[in-house]
Design a protein around this motif. Structure first.
Motif, PDB file in Angstrom:
ATOM      1  N   ASN A  54       0.847  -1.198   0.000  1.00 43.08           N
ATOM      2  CA  ASN A  54       0.000   0.000   0.000  1.00 43.08           C
ATOM      3  C   ASN A  54       0.888   1.257   0.000  1.00 43.08           C
ATOM      4  N   PRO A  55       0.811   2.064  -1.067  1.00 50.61           N
ATOM      5  CA  PRO A  55       1.690   3.236  -1.148  1.00 50.61           C
ATOM      6  C   PRO A  55       1.158   4.446  -0.375  1.00 50.61           C
ATOM      7  N   ILE A  56      -0.082   4.367   0.127  1.00 49.99           N
ATOM      8  CA  ILE A  56      -0.709   5.516   0.784  1.00 49.99           C
ATOM      9  C   ILE A  56      -0.827   5.262   2.285  1.00 49.99           C
ATOM     10  N   ALA A  57      -0.238   6.136   3.085  1.00 47.49           N
ATOM     11  CA  ALA A  57      -0.322   5.987   4.538  1.00 47.49           C
ATOM     12  C   ALA A  57      -1.778   6.130   4.983  1.00 47.49           C
ATOM     13  N   GLY A  58      -2.167   5.326   5.982  1.00 54.69           N
ATOM     14  CA  GLY A  58      -3.535   5.418   6.498  1.00 54.69           C
ATOM     15  C   GLY A  58      -3.660   6.562   7.493  1.00 54.69           C
ATOM     16  N   ASP A  59      -3.281   7.758   7.069  1.00 49.86           N
ATOM     17  CA  ASP A  59      -3.344   8.921   7.974  1.00 49.86           C
ATOM     18  C   ASP A  59      -4.741   9.542   7.938  1.00 49.86           C
ATOM     19  N   LYS A  60      -4.898  10.633   8.685  1.00 45.39           N
ATOM     20  CA  LYS A  60      -6.222  11.230   8.837  1.00 45.39           C
ATOM     21  C   LYS A  60      -6.829  11.616   7.479  1.00 45.39           C
ATOM     22  N   ALA A  61      -6.021  12.253   6.627  1.00 43.96           N
ATOM     23  CA  ALA A  61      -6.539  12.722   5.331  1.00 43.96           C
ATOM     24  C   ALA A  61      -7.053  11.551   4.493  1.00 43.96           C
ATOM     25  N   SER A  62      -6.277  10.456   4.488  1.00 49.97           N
ATOM     26  CA  SER A  62      -6.668   9.289   3.695  1.00 49.97           C
ATOM     27  C   SER A  62      -7.951   8.670   4.251  1.00 49.97           C
ATOM     28  N   LEU A  63      -8.066   8.631   5.577  1.00 48.27           N
ATOM     29  CA  LEU A  63      -9.257   8.028   6.186  1.00 48.27           C
ATOM     30  C   LEU A  63     -10.507   8.879   5.961  1.00 48.27           C
ATOM     31  N   ASP A  79     -11.026  10.737   3.300  1.00 53.43           N
ATOM     32  CA  ASP A  79     -11.358  10.406   1.900  1.00 53.43           C
ATOM     33  C   ASP A  79     -12.055   9.057   1.818  1.00 53.43           C
ATOM     34  N   GLY A  80     -11.431   8.071   2.446  1.00 52.38           N
ATOM     35  CA  GLY A  80     -11.936   6.698   2.385  1.00 52.38           C
ATOM     36  C   GLY A  80     -13.349   6.595   2.927  1.00 52.38           C
ATOM     37  N   LYS A  81     -13.593   7.289   4.016  1.00 55.90           N
ATOM     38  CA  LYS A  81     -14.915   7.222   4.644  1.00 55.90           C
ATOM     39  C   LYS A  81     -15.996   7.767   3.714  1.00 55.90           C
ATOM     40  N   LYS A  82     -15.701   8.900   3.080  1.00 56.44           N
ATOM     41  CA  LYS A  82     -16.665   9.511   2.146  1.00 56.44           C
ATOM     42  C   LYS A  82     -16.928   8.584   0.974  1.00 56.44           C
ATOM     43  N   TRP A 101      -6.875   3.009  -2.722  1.00 57.67           N
ATOM     44  CA  TRP A 101      -6.032   2.726  -1.550  1.00 57.67           C
ATOM     45  C   TRP A 101      -6.637   3.379  -0.302  1.00 57.67           C
ATOM     46  N   ALA A 102      -7.266   4.543  -0.468  1.00 59.09           N
ATOM     47  CA  ALA A 102      -7.927   5.190   0.674  1.00 59.09           C
ATOM     48  C   ALA A 102      -9.049   4.293   1.201  1.00 59.09           C
ATOM     49  N   LEU A 103      -9.725   3.590   0.286  1.00 57.78           N
ATOM     50  CA  LEU A 103     -10.781   2.663   0.712  1.00 57.78           C
ATOM     51  C   LEU A 103     -10.192   1.486   1.495  1.00 57.78           C
ATOM     52  N   VAL A 104      -9.047   0.982   1.040  1.00 56.94           N
ATOM     53  CA  VAL A 104      -8.380  -0.107   1.781  1.00 56.94           C
ATOM     54  C   VAL A 104      -8.041   0.386   3.192  1.00 56.94           C
ATOM     55  N   ASN A 105      -7.478   1.593   3.287  1.00 58.13           N
ATOM     56  CA  ASN A 105      -7.153   2.153   4.609  1.00 58.13           C
ATOM     57  C   ASN A 105      -8.400   2.264   5.473  1.00 58.13           C
ATOM     58  N   TYR A 106      -9.502   2.705   4.868  1.00 58.57           N
ATOM     59  CA  TYR A 106     -10.732   2.864   5.645  1.00 58.57           C
ATOM     60  C   TYR A 106     -11.278   1.508   6.104  1.00 58.57           C
ATOM     61  N   ILE A 107     -11.198   0.488   5.223  1.00 57.98           N
ATOM     62  CA  ILE A 107     -11.686  -0.859   5.595  1.00 57.98           C
ATOM     63  C   ILE A 107     -10.985  -1.341   6.870  1.00 57.98           C
ATOM     64  N   ARG A 108      -9.700  -0.978   7.044  1.00 55.34           N
ATOM     65  CA  ARG A 108      -8.956  -1.381   8.261  1.00 55.34           C
ATOM     66  C   ARG A 108      -9.593  -0.827   9.533  1.00 55.34           C
ATOM     67  N   THR A 109     -10.231   0.343   9.429  1.00 55.83           N
ATOM     68  CA  THR A 109     -10.839   0.933  10.633  1.00 55.83           C
ATOM     69  C   THR A 109     -12.156   0.228  10.998  1.00 55.83           C
ATOM     70  N   LEU A 110     -12.654  -0.633  10.095  1.00 61.19           N
ATOM     71  CA  LEU A 110     -13.930  -1.309  10.352  1.00 61.19           C
ATOM     72  C   LEU A 110     -13.750  -2.620  11.125  1.00 61.19           C
ATOM     73  N   ALA A 111     -12.502  -3.023  11.364  1.00 59.32           N
ATOM     74  CA  ALA A 111     -12.235  -4.292  12.066  1.00 59.32           C
ATOM     75  C   ALA A 111     -12.981  -4.327  13.388  1.00 59.32           C
ATOM     76  N   LYS A 112     -13.599  -5.487  13.698  1.00 58.63           N
ATOM     77  CA  LYS A 112     -14.341  -5.639  14.950  1.00 58.63           C
ATOM     78  C   LYS A 112     -13.418  -5.436  16.129  1.00 58.63           C
ATOM     79  N   VAL A 113     -12.272  -6.085  16.078  1.00 63.48           N
ATOM     80  CA  VAL A 113     -11.285  -5.902  17.139  1.00 63.48           C
ATOM     81  C   VAL A 113     -10.132  -5.117  16.529  1.00 63.48           C
ATOM     82  N   LYS A 114      -9.986  -3.869  16.971  1.00 59.78           N
ATOM     83  CA  LYS A 114      -8.931  -3.030  16.395  1.00 59.78           C
ATOM     84  C   LYS A 114      -7.575  -3.426  16.965  1.00 59.78           C
ATOM     85  N   LYS A 115      -6.584  -3.379  16.095  1.00 63.82           N
ATOM     86  CA  LYS A 115      -5.236  -3.750  16.540  1.00 63.82           C
ATOM     87  C   LYS A 115      -4.555  -2.548  17.153  1.00 63.82           C
TER      88      LYS A 115
END
Ligand code: HEC
Length: 149
Positions: free
Chosen positions: A53-62, A64-67, A135-149
Motif C-alpha cells: 500500500n503506497p498511501i499511509a492510512g493517515d487522517k486525510a486518507s481516512l 477520503d476513504g470514509k466519504k 487505496w484510501a478505501l483499503v485504509n478505511y476498511i482497516r478501521t472497520l475491524a471488529k477488534v482493532k489492533k
C-alpha cells in the motif's frame, strides 16, 4: 397410409424425447454453474497479494476513504461494513463483512485487487475510482475491524 402416419408419429415422439433431454441438460448445466460460483472462494493472485500500500492510512486518507465508502460501498456492505447494506438482501452471494477476521486477515494488496476487479454482483472499481481513492478505501476498511489492533 397407415405406414405414413406411423412414421410421422415416431418422428414427433423422437423430437419430444430430444426436447426433454435438452431441457434437462440445460437445468443440469445451469444448476452446476451457479453451484460452482456460490462455492468457489475468492482468492487474489499471489502477485496482487504482495503489492504494498503506497498511501499511509493517515487522517486525510481516512477522511477520503470514509466519504468514498459511504457513497460507493455502504449500499451493499453497510455503513459499518458488516455486509448488511439496504441492497444486500437481494444479492447472492452476500456482500462480504469487512469487519470480519477473514477479510481483515487479507493483505492490503489483496483487498485492493478485489475492489479494483470486482466479482459479480460486486462492480469493478478500477475504471470508476483512481488508485489513490482505492487505496484510501483499503485504509478505511482497516478501521472497520471488529477488534482493532
Ligand atoms: C452491488 C453491491 C456491492 C457494492 C456496491 C460493493 N460491493 Fe464489495 N462485495 C459485494 C459482494 C456481493 C461481495 C462478495 C463477492 C464474492 O464473494 O464473490 C463483495 C466483496 C468485496 C470484497 C472482498 C472481500 C473478501 O475478502 O473476499 C471487498 C474487498 C469489497 N467487496 C470491497 C468493496 C468496496 C471497497 C466497495 C465500494 C468501493 C464495494 N465493495 C462495493 C457487493 C458489493
Amino acid at each position: 397410409m397407415k405406414q405414413f402416419s406411423d412414421t410421422n408419429y415416431s418422428a414427433s415422439y423422437a423430437k419430444q424425447i430430444l426436447m426433454t433431454a435438452l431441457i434437462m441438460l440445460s437445468f443440469v448445466v445451469i444448476s452446476s454453474r451457479s453451484h460452482a460460483q456460490a462455492k468457489a472462494p475468492w482468492v487474489s493472485p499471489k502477485a496482487a497479494q504482495d503489492v504494498k500500500n503506497p498511501i499511509a492510512g493517515d487522517k486525510a486518507s481516512l477522511v477520503d476513504g470514509k466519504k468514498l465508502y459511504a457513497t460507493n460501498c455502504a449500499p451493499c456492505h453497510g455503513d459499518k461494513g458488516r455486509g448488511d447494506g439496504p441492497a444486500a438482501a437481494a444479492l447472492s452471494p452476500k456482500p462480504a463483512d469487512h469487519s470480519s477476521a477473514l477479510v481483515q486477515s487479507e493483505t492490503d494488496g489483496s483487498l485492493f485487487y478485489k475492489l479494483s476487479e470486482g466479482r459479480n454482483p460486486m462492480p469493478a472499481y478500477k475504471a470508476i475510482l483512481n488508485d489513490h481513492q482505492r487505496w484510501a478505501l483499503v485504509n478505511y476498511i482497516r478501521t472497520l475491524a471488529k477488534v482493532k489492533k
